[in-house]
Scaffold this motif. Structure first.
Motif, PDB file in Angstrom:
ATOM      1  N   ALA A 285      -6.696  18.893  13.050  1.00  0.00           N
ATOM      2  CA  ALA A 285      -7.425  18.361  14.205  1.00  0.00           C
ATOM      3  C   ALA A 285      -7.596  16.855  14.086  1.00  0.00           C
ATOM      4  N   GLU A 286      -7.555  16.345  12.850  1.00  0.00           N
ATOM      5  CA  GLU A 286      -7.738  14.917  12.600  1.00  0.00           C
ATOM      6  C   GLU A 286      -6.411  14.197  12.407  1.00  0.00           C
ATOM      7  N   LEU A 287      -5.507  14.802  11.639  1.00  0.00           N
ATOM      8  CA  LEU A 287      -4.250  14.144  11.281  1.00  0.00           C
ATOM      9  C   LEU A 287      -3.042  14.970  11.694  1.00  0.00           C
ATOM     10  N   GLU A 288      -2.047  14.290  12.180  1.00  0.00           N
ATOM     11  CA  GLU A 288      -0.770  14.933  12.478  1.00  0.00           C
ATOM     12  C   GLU A 288       0.038  15.128  11.198  1.00  0.00           C
ATOM     13  N   ASP A 289      -0.119  14.160  10.274  1.00  0.00           N
ATOM     14  CA  ASP A 289       0.633  14.226   9.022  1.00  0.00           C
ATOM     15  C   ASP A 289      -0.022  13.297   8.004  1.00  0.00           C
ATOM     16  N   ALA A 290       0.243  13.529   6.733  1.00  0.00           N
ATOM     17  CA  ALA A 290      -0.176  12.641   5.650  1.00  0.00           C
ATOM     18  C   ALA A 290       0.852  12.759   4.542  1.00  0.00           C
ATOM     19  N   ARG A 291       1.057  11.659   3.806  1.00  0.00           N
ATOM     20  CA  ARG A 291       2.095  11.686   2.766  1.00  0.00           C
ATOM     21  C   ARG A 291       1.750  10.705   1.647  1.00  0.00           C
ATOM     22  N   TRP A 292       2.118  11.110   0.435  1.00  0.00           N
ATOM     23  CA  TRP A 292       2.020  10.209  -0.706  1.00  0.00           C
ATOM     24  C   TRP A 292       3.236   9.282  -0.678  1.00  0.00           C
ATOM     25  N   CYS A 293       3.001   7.986  -0.901  1.00  0.00           N
ATOM     26  CA  CYS A 293       4.076   6.991  -0.800  1.00  0.00           C
ATOM     27  C   CYS A 293       4.228   6.220  -2.105  1.00  0.00           C
ATOM     28  N   SER A 294       5.465   6.012  -2.493  1.00  0.00           N
ATOM     29  CA  SER A 294       5.748   5.219  -3.692  1.00  0.00           C
ATOM     30  C   SER A 294       5.677   3.739  -3.352  1.00  0.00           C
ATOM     31  N   LEU A 295       5.671   2.914  -4.383  1.00  0.00           N
ATOM     32  CA  LEU A 295       5.652   1.467  -4.179  1.00  0.00           C
ATOM     33  C   LEU A 295       6.880   1.022  -3.400  1.00  0.00           C
ATOM     34  N   GLU A 296       8.031   1.575  -3.718  1.00  0.00           N
ATOM     35  CA  GLU A 296       9.267   1.182  -3.039  1.00  0.00           C
ATOM     36  C   GLU A 296       9.197   1.505  -1.551  1.00  0.00           C
ATOM     37  N   GLU A 297       8.635   2.657  -1.206  1.00  0.00           N
ATOM     38  CA  GLU A 297       8.493   3.020   0.210  1.00  0.00           C
ATOM     39  C   GLU A 297       7.535   2.083   0.933  1.00  0.00           C
ATOM     40  N   ILE A 298       6.459   1.719   0.254  1.00  0.00           N
ATOM     41  CA  ILE A 298       5.463   0.826   0.859  1.00  0.00           C
ATOM     42  C   ILE A 298       6.044  -0.566   1.083  1.00  0.00           C
ATOM     43  N   LEU A 299       6.753  -1.086   0.092  1.00  0.00           N
ATOM     44  CA  LEU A 299       7.347  -2.429   0.237  1.00  0.00           C
ATOM     45  C   LEU A 299       8.337  -2.460   1.401  1.00  0.00           C
ATOM     46  N   ALA A 300       9.091  -1.390   1.569  1.00  0.00           N
ATOM     47  CA  ALA A 300      10.032  -1.323   2.686  1.00  0.00           C
ATOM     48  C   ALA A 300       9.295  -1.237   4.019  1.00  0.00           C
ATOM     49  N   ALA A 301       8.218  -0.449   4.060  1.00  0.00           N
ATOM     50  CA  ALA A 301       7.451  -0.285   5.301  1.00  0.00           C
ATOM     51  C   ALA A 301       6.784  -1.584   5.730  1.00  0.00           C
ATOM     52  N   LEU A 302       6.351  -2.381   4.754  1.00  0.00           N
ATOM     53  CA  LEU A 302       5.700  -3.657   5.067  1.00  0.00           C
ATOM     54  C   LEU A 302       6.663  -4.651   5.709  1.00  0.00           C
ATOM     55  N   GLN A 303       7.946  -4.425   5.549  1.00  0.00           N
ATOM     56  CA  GLN A 303       8.948  -5.333   6.116  1.00  0.00           C
ATOM     57  C   GLN A 303       9.316  -4.983   7.561  1.00  0.00           C
ATOM     58  N   VAL A 304       8.946  -3.771   8.005  1.00  0.00           N
ATOM     59  CA  VAL A 304       9.295  -3.354   9.365  1.00  0.00           C
ATOM     60  C   VAL A 304       8.378  -4.058  10.355  1.00  0.00           C
ATOM     61  N   LYS A 305       8.957  -4.682  11.361  1.00  0.00           N
ATOM     62  CA  LYS A 305       8.189  -5.461  12.322  1.00  0.00           C
ATOM     63  C   LYS A 305       8.037  -4.730  13.655  1.00  0.00           C
ATOM     64  N   TYR A 306       7.011  -3.924  13.742  1.00  0.00           N
ATOM     65  CA  TYR A 306       6.544  -3.348  14.993  1.00  0.00           C
ATOM     66  C   TYR A 306       7.666  -2.784  15.867  1.00  0.00           C
ATOM     67  N   PRO A 307       8.363  -1.752  15.440  1.00  0.00           N
ATOM     68  CA  PRO A 307       9.497  -1.225  16.213  1.00  0.00           C
ATOM     69  C   PRO A 307       9.106  -0.652  17.571  1.00  0.00           C
TER      70      PRO A 307
END
Length: 343
Positions: A285-307
């Motif tokens: 009811a609160e979340l559609e999804d949740a996931r544990w993320c590695s450092l490599e995944e986070i660094l890549a996500a921080l580079q994505v510019k508002y698709p």
């Protein structure tokens, strides 16, 4: 030998020259004067700048491809626009004081939702844009300014009556308060406290997404404080409710005003959980999804510019809130800390 008179002559204290006030202090005191002095505020409105909104959507002007700016109109400019539309110039007196930026020029906001939107956009050479969209188009302190303006206007639009008597409330010139003439109760703009937390198990961080998020965007967990709760109690409860985890430690990071869903006060924290107890049990009811993320995944996500800027895009890669959001700060802090651990 000195005479007794000279020995016992009273010593006068040295005159202390008052230190000049800093620019910040003088600006804040000027802002307080405008909030408390209706006459001074009316004079400031004549010489200050105005941000226009149409039914709470701020007016933006295109600067370059994908980038917009927040036009600050002058009183005479708005008067001429109202004149062309056959409207009373007194509408400007309904403007609400936002702040005094570093220039010490007072900035006000005014909602012109009763006027024809297309005509206003043509006369102002701009476009009234939904605030969520505007956040991705603006830069720097303009996002804070436009959010505060909308929050103040919304508060006035929803607090026109006294909760005790049901009678209309009356605002002061600056809009910093509303008073019920019958009960004498004074109402002030309020924010709802919200805890936003980035949970880590030491090597990974936990991100979740709500169904209302743009495609592909994940963020830190967040929830409203219940009446009587401390920040710590809210944080532990929200994490337990949303993902079924028990927090071991927590640390405060920063705060931010957030205009969604109305006017929230975000209290940003980091939290850790036992690395042996990381099984997620989601509250759908609160979340559609949740996931544990590695450092490599986070660094890549921080580079994505508002698709999600592309209105035709139906799919977007994994990404996180942009840098104007305090959630981004939490994620960046965690990534920085992880990188330090690896050195």
């Amino acid at each position: 030998m000195q005479s007794l008179r000279s020995l016992f002559k009273p010593r006068l204290p040295k005159l202390v020259t008052p230190q000049p006030l800093s620019t910040y202090v003088s600006r804040i005191r000027y802002l307080m004067k405008l909030k408390e002095d209706d006459k001074a505020c009316r004079e400031a409105l004549r010489s200050g700048s105005l941000l226009l909104y149409h039914k709470l959507a701020p007016l933006l002007q295109k600067k370059e491809e994908g980038i917009y700016q927040l036009p600050r109109l002058r009183n005479p400019d708005v008067e001429r626009i109202l004149e062309k539309l056959g409207r009373d110039k007194q509408l400007i007196s309904e403007a609400v004081l936002i702040s005094c930026p570093e220039t010490e020029e007072p900035c006000f906001c005014l909602d012109v939702g009763d006027l024809q939107k297309n005509s206003m956009e043509q006369l102002c050479d701009g476009v009234f844009m939904d605030l969520r969209t505007a956040f991705f188009m603006l830069r720097g302190p303009e996002t804070t300014l436009v959010a505060k303006g909308q929050a103040l206007l919304r508060w006035h639009q929803t607090h026109g009556f006294c909760s005790a008597t049901g009678q209309p409330t009356v605002r002061n010139q600056s809009g910093s308060q509303r008073v019920c003439p019958y009960s004498g109760i004074t109402y002030y703009p309020q924010m709802a406290p919200v805890v936003i937390v980035l949970v880590s198990d030491g090597n990974r961080c936990l991100l979740g997404r709500q169904s209302s998020f743009p495609p592909g965007m994940y963020s830190a967990l967040a929830g409203f404080c219940d009446l009587g709760e401390t920040l710590e109690e809210t944080l532990r409860r929200e994490v337990a409710e949303e993902v079924g985890l028990e927090v071991d430690t927590l640390q405060y990071s920063a705060s931010q005003h957030w205009p969604f869903p109305q006017s929230s006060f975000m209290l940003a924290c980091h939290a850790t959980v036992n690395p042996d107890k990381t099984q997620l049990i989601l509250d759908k009811a609160e979340l559609e999804d949740a996931r544990w993320c590695s450092l490599e995944e986070i660094l890549a996500a921080l580079q994505v510019k508002y698709p999600h800027r592309d209105p035709n895009a139906t799919q977007a890669g994994f990404w996180v809130p942009p840098d104007f959001a305090v959630a981004n700060r939490l994620i960046q802090e965690w990534a920085d800390q992880q990188q330090l651990k690896k050195k």
